[in-house]
Design a protein around this motif. Structure first.
Motif, PDB file in Angstrom:
ATOM      1  N   SER A  99       2.773   7.617   6.717  1.00  0.00           N
ATOM      2  CA  SER A  99       1.683   8.334   6.056  1.00  0.00           C
ATOM      3  C   SER A  99       0.332   7.805   6.503  1.00  0.00           C
ATOM      4  CB  SER A  99       1.813   8.210   4.534  1.00  0.00           C
ATOM      5  OG  SER A  99       3.019   8.789   4.071  1.00  0.00           O
TER       6      SER A  99
ATOM      7  N   LEU B  61      -1.389  14.905   0.835  1.00  0.00           N
ATOM      8  CA  LEU B  61      -0.049  14.327   0.750  1.00  0.00           C
ATOM      9  C   LEU B  61       0.288  14.030  -0.705  1.00  0.00           C
ATOM     10  CD1 LEU B  61       0.017  11.886   3.816  1.00  0.00           C
ATOM     11  CD2 LEU B  61       0.474  14.345   3.707  1.00  0.00           C
TER      12      LEU B  61
ATOM     13  N   GLN C 282       0.670   7.619  -2.510  1.00  0.00           N
ATOM     14  CA  GLN C 282      -0.254   7.894  -1.401  1.00  0.00           C
ATOM     15  C   GLN C 282      -1.657   7.370  -1.684  1.00  0.00           C
ATOM     16  OE1 GLN C 282       0.681   8.728   1.406  1.00  0.00           O
ATOM     17  NE2 GLN C 282       2.529   9.980   1.265  1.00  0.00           N
TER      18      GLN C 282
ATOM     19  N   ASN D  93      -1.919   4.291   0.223  1.00  0.00           N
ATOM     20  CA  ASN D  93      -1.908   4.624   1.655  1.00  0.00           C
ATOM     21  C   ASN D  93      -3.263   5.156   2.114  1.00  0.00           C
ATOM     22  OD1 ASN D  93       0.794   3.872   1.880  1.00  0.00           O
ATOM     23  ND2 ASN D  93       1.553   5.940   1.476  1.00  0.00           N
TER      24      ASN D  93
ATOM     25  N   THR E 264      -4.538  16.162   6.834  1.00  0.00           N
ATOM     26  CA  THR E 264      -3.341  15.384   7.160  1.00  0.00           C
ATOM     27  C   THR E 264      -2.073  16.079   6.686  1.00  0.00           C
ATOM     28  OG1 THR E 264      -4.575  13.306   6.982  1.00  0.00           O
ATOM     29  CG2 THR E 264      -2.176  13.173   6.882  1.00  0.00           C
TER      30      THR E 264
ATOM     31  N   TRP F  20       2.306  15.350   6.856  1.00  0.00           N
ATOM     32  CA  TRP F  20       3.332  14.358   7.174  1.00  0.00           C
ATOM     33  C   TRP F  20       4.663  14.842   6.595  1.00  0.00           C
ATOM     34  CZ3 TRP F  20       4.808  11.439  10.608  1.00  0.00           C
ATOM     35  CH2 TRP F  20       5.611  10.307  10.431  1.00  0.00           C
TER      36      TRP F  20
ATOM     37  N   ARG G 209       8.057  13.688   3.503  1.00  0.00           N
ATOM     38  CA  ARG G 209       7.664  12.728   2.477  1.00  0.00           C
ATOM     39  C   ARG G 209       7.015  13.493   1.326  1.00  0.00           C
ATOM     40  NH1 ARG G 209       8.525  11.589   7.930  1.00  0.00           N
ATOM     41  NH2 ARG G 209       8.946   9.363   8.211  1.00  0.00           N
TER      42      ARG G 209
ATOM     43  N   SER H 215       7.571  16.414   0.453  1.00  0.00           N
ATOM     44  CA  SER H 215       7.200  17.689   1.072  1.00  0.00           C
ATOM     45  C   SER H 215       8.022  18.820   0.467  1.00  0.00           C
ATOM     46  CB  SER H 215       7.443  17.640   2.583  1.00  0.00           C
ATOM     47  OG  SER H 215       6.729  16.584   3.186  1.00  0.00           O
TER      48      SER H 215
END
Length: 489
Positions: free
Chosen positions: A61, A283, A288, A291, A330, A332, A335, A337
Motif C-alpha cells: 500500500s 484505499l 491505511q 500507511n 492510488t 492497490w 487489499r 478491495s
C-alpha cells in the motif's frame, strides 16, 4: 545540513506459455545475499535512485501511494512488489504498468542464461528480483525513481542489493510476528532484520504507532549507521458524513477525508513545529491511516532533503497539491478491495470483498474494516478462505480475529502451482475446519475444486443477503480476479 542528518536516533495460478523464474534452489527460502550479489555483478549496473520499504504489513500500500505521488509529479517510476497477484510480471511496474509479456519473457531468459553460464544457483525469488532490476536498469526512457518492497525480512532479502549511494530513503511499515521461523520470534528480532535496510548516513522513516521494542531497535540501528530516523505523524479521519454502505443495490464505501501531521522543514532543516496535509484516501480500512502517514512523510522529507535531491533533483518539484492528488488516485488491488462478479446465465451480480489477510495483524485489520463498513444486521457475512501452509503460523492466529458465531465459512484451496513460487502450498482444509468449528456455530463447508472452479461453485449459490469475503491468502484473491476477468471477457 540535510534532513537526513538532523535527528539524533538515540533519542527516540500460472498463465499458459509464460516464462517463470526458477532456479536450482527452487523449493528453498534462502535468506542470504551471496548468490544474489554474484548475479547482480553480471547484470547492468543498478544506478537508479531508490526508496526501499520493509515491514510485516503495509509495504504494498505504501509503495503504491508513493508511486502514485511521484507519477503525478511527472517523475518516471519503477515499482517492485511481492508476492505478485495474478502472474509474476504484475509485480513489476513501469509508470504503474506491468512490462509487456515480450519484455518480461526476454528479461527472464537473459537473467536465467547469465545465472546458468556463471553457475550461480539462485532461488525463484532471487531470479524474479534480478529480472525486475534488469528491466528497470535497461528501461527506456530511463527510470527516475524506483520503489522497492522487500519480500521477507530486509537485511538479507534479495532486494537489498541497491547501491547505498542511490538510496533516497528507507521506510519501515508495521512490524508483527510473521515468518518467525526465518526472522525470529520477537518483535525486536524481526525489526532488527527489517530495519537493517537503512544505509549509512541515510534516512529511515517509520510508520506511526510501532511497538516500543520495534522503535527502540530501529533507533539503535539508525544510530550505529549515523542515519536519521523520522517517525511519521499520525493520520486521523475528519468527521464528515459519508454515504452508507449498501449491498443491494451495491454502494461501496467512499474515500475517507484524512488529515496527516507532517514535520516542518525549512531550507532542508527540520525545525520544531507541526504541519498538516488533508487528503482523500481511496484505499479502504483504518490500517491505511498509518500507511498514508508513512507515504506522505517519506515523500515530504525527501522532496526537501538535500542529500535526496542531490541524488534525484526532480524530487524538488513535489508540492502538497501533487501529494494530495497522488493519494486520491492510488489504487492497490487485493487489499480491502471490492469486485462485482456477474453470475453466468443469471441476471445477478455478487459484490465480493477481497483481502490478502494472511497473518494475525492483517486479519485484525480486515475484521476492523468489516466492522467499520456498517453492514446491516440483515446481511450475513460469508467467509471464503484458503490459507497457505507456513511454518510457525497457526491457522487459529489468522482465523480468530475474523470469524464469530453465526458467520458462514467455506474452505477451499487456491490454485497451484503458484507461478514463480513452487514452494507455496495450501494448508490442509480438514485441519483448518477443526479450528473454524471452535469459532462459529454455523456449518463449515468444504469445496474440493480448487481455484477459479471452486470459486464459481461457491458464488453460484450465494444468497441475496450474503456479503462474500474472500481472504486467507493473496493467492486465493488472485483466483477471484482471474474469475472476474474471465466472466467479463
Amino acid at each position: 545540513m540535510s534532513v537526513a542528518h538532523l535527528t539524533n536516533p538515540a533519542a527516540a495460478g500460472p498463465s499458459k506459455g509464460s516464462s517463470q523464474p526458477s532456479g536450482g534452489r527452487a523449493d528453498k527460502i534462502d535468506l542470504s545475499l551471496g548468490h544474489m550479489r554474484r548475479l547482480m555483478d553480471h547484470l547492468p549496473p543498478l544506478r537508479i535512485p531508490a526508496i526501499h520499504l520493509a515491514g510485516t504489513n503495509g509495504k504494498g500500500s505504501v509503495s503504491a501511494m508513493i508511486d502514485s505521488i511521484l507519477r503525478v509529479a511527472g517523475i518516471r517510476t519503477a515499482r517492485y512488489n511481492s508476492p505478485h497477484l495474478i502472474e509474476p510480471r504484475d509485480a513489476i511496474r513501469l509508470d504503474g504498468i506491468p512490462p509487456s509479456r515480450e519484455v518480461y519473457d526476454a528479461a527472464v531468459t537473459t537473467v536465467r542464461r547469465i545465472a546458468d553460464e556463471r553457475k550461480i544457483e539462485v532461488s525463484p525469488f532471487e531470479l524474479a528480483t534480478a529480472t525486475a532490476y534488469y528491466i528497470f536498469a535497461t528501461a527506456q526512457p530511463p527510470v527516475d525513481v524506483m520503489i522497492i518492497e522487500c519480500g521477507m525480512g530486509g537485511a538479507n532479502d534479495a532486494t537489498n542489493v541497491i547501491p547505498p549511494a542511490y538510496n533516497l530513503a528507507s521506510g519501515l511499515t508495521s512490524v508483527g510476528l510473521d515468518h518467525t521461523t526465518f526472522l525470529g520470534d520477537t518483535i525486536a528480532a524481526i525489526t532488527d532484520q527489517k530495519a537493517r535496510i537503512t544505509v549509512p548516513g541515510g534516512l529511515l522513516v517509520t510508520a506511526p504507532h510501532l511497538p516500543k521494542e520495534a522503535m527502540a531497535t530501529a533507533h539503535g540501528i539508525a544510530y550505529h549507521r549515523r542515519a536519521a530516523l523520522i517517525e511519521s505523524g499520525a493520520s486521523v479521519v475528519l468527521d464528515e458524513p459519508r454515504p452508507p454502505f449498501s449491498l443491494s443495490p451495491f454502494a461501496p464505501p467512499q474515500p475517507a477525508h484524512v488529515r496527516t501531521r507532517l514535520p516542518v522543514i525549512i531550507d532542508g532543516r527540520m525545525v520544531p513545529g507541526e504541519d498538516y496535509i488533508a487528503t482523500w484516501l481511496s484505499l479502504g480500512g483504518t490500517h491505511q491511516l498509518d500507511n498514508v502517514s508513512l507515504a506522505l512523510t517519506l515523500v515530504h522529507v525527501i522532496s526537501q532533503d538535500k542529500r535526496a535531491k542531490s541524488i534525484q533533483p526532480a524530487l524538488g518539484r513535489i508540492t502538497p497539491e501533487i501529494m494530495q492528488r497522488g493519494i486520491q488516485l492510488t489504487r492497490w488491488e487485493g487489499r480491502c478491495s471490492w469486485i462485482q462478479y456477474k453470475i453466468p446465465g443469471a441476471d445477478r451480480t455478487v459484490p465480493i470483498l477481497v483481502d490478502g489477510a494472511h497473518n494475525a495483524d492483517s486479519a485484525n485489520t480486515l475484521a476492523t474494516y468489516i466492522n467499520d463498513v456498517g453492514i446491516p444486521d440483515t446481511v450475513k457475512v460469508h467467509f471464503v478462505i484458503s490459507l497457505s501452509a507456513s511454518p510457525g503460523k497457526s491457522p487459529e492466529s489468522v482465523l480468530r480475529p475474523l470469524i464469530s458465531r453465526g458467520h458462514r465459512v467455506t474452505l477451499m484451496d487456491f490454485s497451484t502451482p503458484v507461478e514463480g513460487m513452487p514452494w507455496v502450498k495450501p494448508a490442509n482444509k480438514e485441519e483448518v475446519r477443526d479450528v473454524v468449528n471452535t469459532l462459529t456455530d454455523a456449518e463449515v463447508g468444504i469445496v474440493e475444486q480448487a481455484g477459479v472452479g471452486g470459486l464459481k461453485e461457491i458464488l453460484g449459490s450465494v444468497g441475496e443477503n450474503e456479503l462474500v469475503v474472500v481472504c486467507g491468502s493473496l493467492y486465493l484473491v488472485a483466483d477471484v480476479y482471474r474469475l472476474a476477468s474471465s466472466a467479463s471477457a
